[in-house]
Structure formats: structure tokens, C-alpha cells
Design an enzyme around this catalytic site. Structure first.
Site, short mmCIF file in Angstrom:
data_model
loop_
_atom_site.label_atom_id
_atom_site.label_comp_id
_atom_site.label_asym_id
_atom_site.label_seq_id
_atom_site.Cartn_x
_atom_site.Cartn_y
_atom_site.Cartn_z
N LYS A 217 0.86 -1.12 0.07
CA LYS A 217 -0.02 0.11 -0.06
C LYS A 217 0.77 1.35 0.05
O LYS A 217 0.59 2.34 -0.68
CB LYS A 217 -0.80 -0.17 1.21
CG LYS A 217 -1.56 1.23 1.77
CD LYS A 217 -2.60 1.55 0.55
CE LYS A 217 -3.24 2.84 0.99
NZ LYS A 217 -4.40 3.21 0.03
N CYS A 271 -3.85 10.61 1.75
CA CYS A 271 -3.36 9.30 1.48
C CYS A 271 -1.79 9.45 1.16
O CYS A 271 -0.61 9.12 1.66
CB CYS A 271 -3.89 8.49 0.56
SG CYS A 271 -5.37 8.37 1.17
#
Ligand code: SAJ
Length: 420
Positions: A217, A271
Site C-alpha cells: 500500500k 493518503c
């Protein structure tokens, strides 16, 4: 790798944290006829969800949420329950030193612990530095020493990491169709994770271990950050050389193996502006490019500010129309938004300026802007007509649709290159 066993059926799932990721995840699982309890500490969120109302803007999601709530498959509440599986989707901010702050994970697990029973699956979906899933599991065992992570133990629980990957604005499509990476602390944890996400995800469910899943990720978002930093660096270089950076990128992208992203006022959202720091803080010596990319992208708002200051010189009591404060186009998310940061600084550092903010995706300005006396919200047409300087910060569809001839007698700073 498939074990050949039929997938585990989950009757009751508890999703902890009903934000941009947790709520859609809960709704997608509920839409497959699984009873989902969505849990959030924010009772206003809980109330609005139980009325079938989405507490944020995401195209097309309102219809799905309304349906699963009306059918009774999704119920929101502030308390966790005993469930077959838990998905933890809480924020993982970083602290001053860019190290992760796991206080929300810890709080979620603390509230979960009394309800956990042997055989349950706990998935951490929040973006986390390598080792966080294992630390979370160890904390569960501290709270519940009667449970075990040993698969052969009859009191075993199963723990996995499955990072989210959906793009805000495209969640309805990507939730079902994006491949997922699932890494268990043990093989059965991985398999149960695959079974759980297989209830609603029709794409590939890629199996690995928890640490690799965590790193996958962070790698995806760092890849994007580094590539945006390259585009942002090119915009600074091009400005010095008197070159149109968008033309430059367009030309270079005609090469079959070149695909440069777009420069802008900086990188925002919860993010891409955050996750690369989790790699840098874990392995600082080796993370040179990743760190520099963060610094290049974080430096872009300052560069935009210097352009605005230069353009304002000589103007008496100028009116500035700031177009867009969301962190990117066509969403209402203001988290870590470079545009919001630029507008805030513009208002605070220049009390003589009259700043008109146009943001079609929010009804009211956030407190950080409404507290500034010389900053107010205005409609697009009015703000553009009255402004001396137009500062385009986000490429929202409303701005793309604007007839460029209305800009003819204005000073324009276009950070997204939509009016070139
Ligand atoms: N941006 C640019 N230039 C570009 C592309 C983006 O300046 O060419 C800026 C945007 O304006 C925004 C920021 O970057 O400020 C991030 O936007 P984004 O669209 O690249 O990404 P997010 O933050 O909306 O979503 C990302 C996605 N990750 C990747 O594409 C690798 C999404 O798939 C993740 O699920 C999400 O982060 C997340 O939650 O981690």
C-alpha cells in the site's frame, strides 16, 4: 493459492470506522446479504447513516447506502458487537516525527476486545507502516490473554491486513473491481481475509503476508507521489526557462514509454501526502527519493504563494477569486488540501486582500477559513466578475466549463493548466 475448501461464510461483520473507506466497505458487504454493524465514535455520523444519508459526497454511493439501510443489512451504532469478522478502517495520522500515531487503532481494538471470540477474523484496513498489524494483534492478546494467534490453538483468532485502494470519486466502481492485496499473520488469516473480501470484490485477491501487504500500500502511494513530484519539479524548471510545462509534458508523453503526471498546487488528501512518510520514518537511510519527492510536493504551495505575491504587486485593495479548496477535482474532501492551505495563508498574511472562495462541492467554508475576516465564499460567476486576480487551484468540472473569455481582462494564475 487456494486451499480447495469452500469459502468461509460470514453472517455478522463489524466495520469499525465509518469514513470514506469504512462506510462504503460496510455497504458493499451488506449489499451481498451479510448483516453488517458499522461502528463509529461520531454519533452524528451514526444518526445520518441510519437515516440512509451519506455524511460525505461520493458519486452514486447514496443509492447503495439507502438500499442496504432500508433492507436492514447495515446498521450503524457507537458500540462494537460480537461478530465473525471485524474490519478496522480508522485514521492513521502521523506524529510530529512522521511516525504513525496508532491511537485510533488502539482505541478500536480496546473497544473490540471484550466482544472477540475464538475463530474471529480481525482485518486492519487502515494504511499503516510495516509491523502495525502484528503490533495490533499483540495488543489484542494483551487485552485478551485467553485468545491466541497460534492456528492450532482452539482459542485462536485470525488477523490480516488488507489495505484499501479505492480512488475517492470512483469508489462505486473501484470497490468491486480493484484487485486487493491480503496478507495474514498466518495462512488461515490470509485465507479468511480472501473469503471476506471475496463476498463483494470481483477482482483478484492477491495473497501475501501482513508486512508485505502493508508495504504494498505504501509503495503504491509513494509511486504516485514520486511521479507527481517529478511533474511538479518540471513545472518549476519550465517556469524558469519560460516554457509551458503542460505543453512540455504533453509532447514528452507522446513517447511510447513516457507517462508523466500533471503538476498542480501540491499534493493533498489523507493518503499520498502522508503514506510515503511511513516508509521514510521506518527506513530513513534508504528512502532518499521518497523523502525528496515529499519535500518537492510539500514545497509547491509556497511556490504558488510567491507567484500570487508577485502578481499582486502594484494592485490597490485587490479582489482575488480563489477557485477550489478541495484536495482534488470534483470531491468535497478538504483533508491536507494544498489549495485550502494556500487560501488560508493568502487571507491571513494579506489583510488588505479581499479573498472570494469558490468551492462548488461544499456548502460552507471550513472554520479555518470562515474565521478569517477578509475571506468569504462566493458563487463562480460573481467571484470571477468582481476579481482582479483569478487563482485557479482545483480543476473542478464547473471551472472547466467556464467560458475563458470572462478571464480576458483579468490576471490569471492557473495552477492546473486548464486555460492554456
Ligand atoms: N495530483 C496531482 N497530479 C496528478 C495526480 C494527482 O497533482 O497528476 C494530486 C491531486 O490533485 C491530489 C493528490 O495528488 O492533491 C492525490 O490525488 P490522487 O488522485 O493521486 O490520489 P488520492 O489521494 O485521491 O487516492 C490515492 C490513490 N492511490 C493511487 O493512485 C496509488 C487511491 O487508489 C488510494 O486508495 C488512495 O490514495 C488512498 O486512500 O490511499
Amino acid at each position: 493459492m487456494h486451499t480447495g475448501k469452500s469459502p468461509q461464510a460470514f453472517e455478522k461483520v463489524c466495520v469499525v470506522g465509518l469514513g470514506y473507506i469504512g462506510l462504503p466497505t460496510a455497504a458493499f458487504i451488506a449489499s451481498k446479504g451479510v448483516h453488517v454493524t458499522g461502528v463509529d465514535v461520531n454519533s452524528k455520523f451514526v444518526e445520518s447513516i441510519n437515516k440512509g444519508e451519506v455524511p460525505f459526497f461520493e458519486p452514486g454511493f447514496d443509492v447503495l447506502l439507502k438500499r442496504v439501510v432500508e433492507e436492514g443489512y447495515l446498521v450503524a451504532q457507537t458500540e462494537q458487537i460480537e461478530a465473525d469478522a471485524y474490519i478496522v478502517c480508522v485514521p492513521t495520522p502521523f506524529k510530529e516525527n512522521h511516525k504513525v500515531d496508532t491511537k485510533f487503532i488502539n482505541a478500536a481494538v480496546k473497544a473490540m476486545a471484550p466482544h472477540l471470540r475464538p475463530g474471529a477474523l480481525v482485518v486492519l484496513e487502515s494504511t499503516s507502516p510495516p509491523g502495525t498489524t502484528e503490533n495490533m494483534a499483540n495488543y489484542i492478546l494483551e487485552l485478551r490473554p485467553d485468545l491466541s494467534l497460534d492456528e492450532d490453538d482452539e482459542n485462536a483468532i485470525f488477523v490480516a491486513h488488507c489495505p484499501e485502494r479505492v480512488l475517492p470519486g470512483q469508489i462505486m466502481e473501484e470497490m468491486e473491481n480493484n484487485d486487493r492485496v491480503i496478507g495474514g499473520l498466518t495462512p488461515r488469516g490470509t485465507q479468511l481475509g480472501v473469503d471476506l473480501y471475496g463476498t463483494f470484490c470481483t477482482a483478484e485477491l492477491l495473497q501475501t503476508n501482513a508486512t508485505t501487504a502493508e508495504m504494498a500500500k505504501l509503495t503504491e502511494n509513494s509511486f504516485r507521489d514520486v511521479n507527481i513530484a517529478f511533474a511538479n519539479e518540471l513545472s518549476l524548471i519550465s517556469d524558469r526557462l519560460g516554457i509551458d510545462v503542460w505543453e512540455l509534458i504533453d509532447l514528452a508523453n507522446h513517447h511510447p514509454r513516457v507517462n508523466i503526471l500533471q503538476p498542480g498546487p501540491g499534493v493533498g488528501g489523507h493518503c499520498i501526502a502522508v503514506d510515503p512518510w511511513f516508509i521514510v520514518s521506518s527506513v530513513p537511510e534508504e528512502s532518499k527519493i521518497i523523502k525528496t519527492a515529499r519535500e518537492v510536493n510539500d514545497g509547491k504551495p509556497e511556490w504558488v504563494m510567491s507567484k500570487v505575491t508577485k502578481a499582486l504587486k502594484g494592485l490597490d485593495a485587490p479582489v482575488v477569486a480563489a477557485l477550489g479548496i478541495a484536495f482534488k477535482n470534483d470531491i468535497d474532501d478538504l483533508r491536507e488540501s494544498p489549495s485550502l492551505n494556500i487560501v488560508k495563508r493568502l487571507g491571513e498574511e494579506n489583510p488588505e486582500l479581499d479573498v472570494r472562495v469558490v468551492e462548488p462541492n461544499v456548502d460552507e467554508l471550513p472554520d479555518s477559513l470562515s474565521a478569517i475576516a477578509n475571506v468569504k465564499k462566493q458563487d463562480l460567476q460573481g467571484a470571477v466578475a468582481e476579481a482582479d486576480l483569478i487563482l485557479l487551484l482545483v480543476n473542478h468540472k464547473e471551472f472547466l466549463a467556464l467560458d475563458p473569455s470572462v478571464l480576458d481582462d483579468k490576471t490569471v494564475i492557473d495552477t492546473k493548466g486548464i486555460w492554456r
